[in-house]
Design a protein around this motif. Structure first.
Motif, short mmCIF file in Angstrom:
data_model
loop_
_atom_site.label_atom_id
_atom_site.label_comp_id
_atom_site.label_asym_id
_atom_site.label_seq_id
_atom_site.Cartn_x
_atom_site.Cartn_y
_atom_site.Cartn_z
N THR A 34 0.83 -1.20 0.00
CA THR A 34 0.00 0.00 0.00
C THR A 34 0.87 1.25 0.00
O THR A 34 2.04 1.22 0.36
CB THR A 34 -0.92 0.05 1.23
N PHE A 35 0.27 2.35 -0.42
CA PHE A 35 0.87 3.68 -0.34
C PHE A 35 0.13 4.47 0.72
O PHE A 35 -1.09 4.36 0.84
CB PHE A 35 0.71 4.44 -1.65
N HIS A 36 0.87 5.27 1.44
CA HIS A 36 0.28 6.20 2.41
C HIS A 36 0.73 7.59 1.99
O HIS A 36 1.92 7.90 2.07
CB HIS A 36 0.75 5.90 3.83
N VAL A 37 -0.21 8.39 1.52
CA VAL A 37 0.13 9.76 1.12
C VAL A 37 0.27 10.57 2.39
O VAL A 37 -0.68 10.72 3.16
CB VAL A 37 -0.93 10.35 0.17
N LEU A 38 1.48 11.07 2.63
CA LEU A 38 1.78 11.80 3.85
C LEU A 38 1.50 13.30 3.72
O LEU A 38 1.09 13.94 4.68
CB LEU A 38 3.25 11.61 4.21
N ARG A 39 1.75 13.82 2.51
CA ARG A 39 1.61 15.26 2.32
C ARG A 39 1.46 15.56 0.84
O ARG A 39 2.12 14.94 0.01
CB ARG A 39 2.85 15.95 2.86
N VAL A 40 0.60 16.49 0.52
CA VAL A 40 0.44 17.00 -0.84
C VAL A 40 0.64 18.50 -0.75
O VAL A 40 0.08 19.15 0.14
CB VAL A 40 -0.96 16.68 -1.41
#
Length: 67
Positions: A54-60
């Motif tokens: 899985t990917f965990h988007v930490l910041r955009v």
């Protein structure tokens, strides 16, 4: 962040997850499971969990536009 730019960076993250293609780099030497996905005007910092795939988007965040 404008909703169109947010949509474009979201699409870039999804495209990378599906195909492995995109403008991607590691964020730091010691952070082997962290990557940054770039588009013109935005980037996403992502943690890759290899065990659960899985990917965990930490910041955009917004970045300067090219040109």
């Amino acid at each position: 962040m404008h909703w169109r730019l947010a949509s474009d960076i979201c699409a870039a993250v999804i495209e990378f997850a599906k195909t492995g293609r995109g403008n991607v780099q590691r964020t730091a030497i010691g952070a082997s499971r962290r990557i940054r996905i770039w588009i013109d005007g935005a980037a996403a910092d992502v943690r890759v969990d290899v065990e659960t795939r899985t990917f965990h988007v930490l910041r955009v965040y917004k970045t300067p536009r090219a040109g």
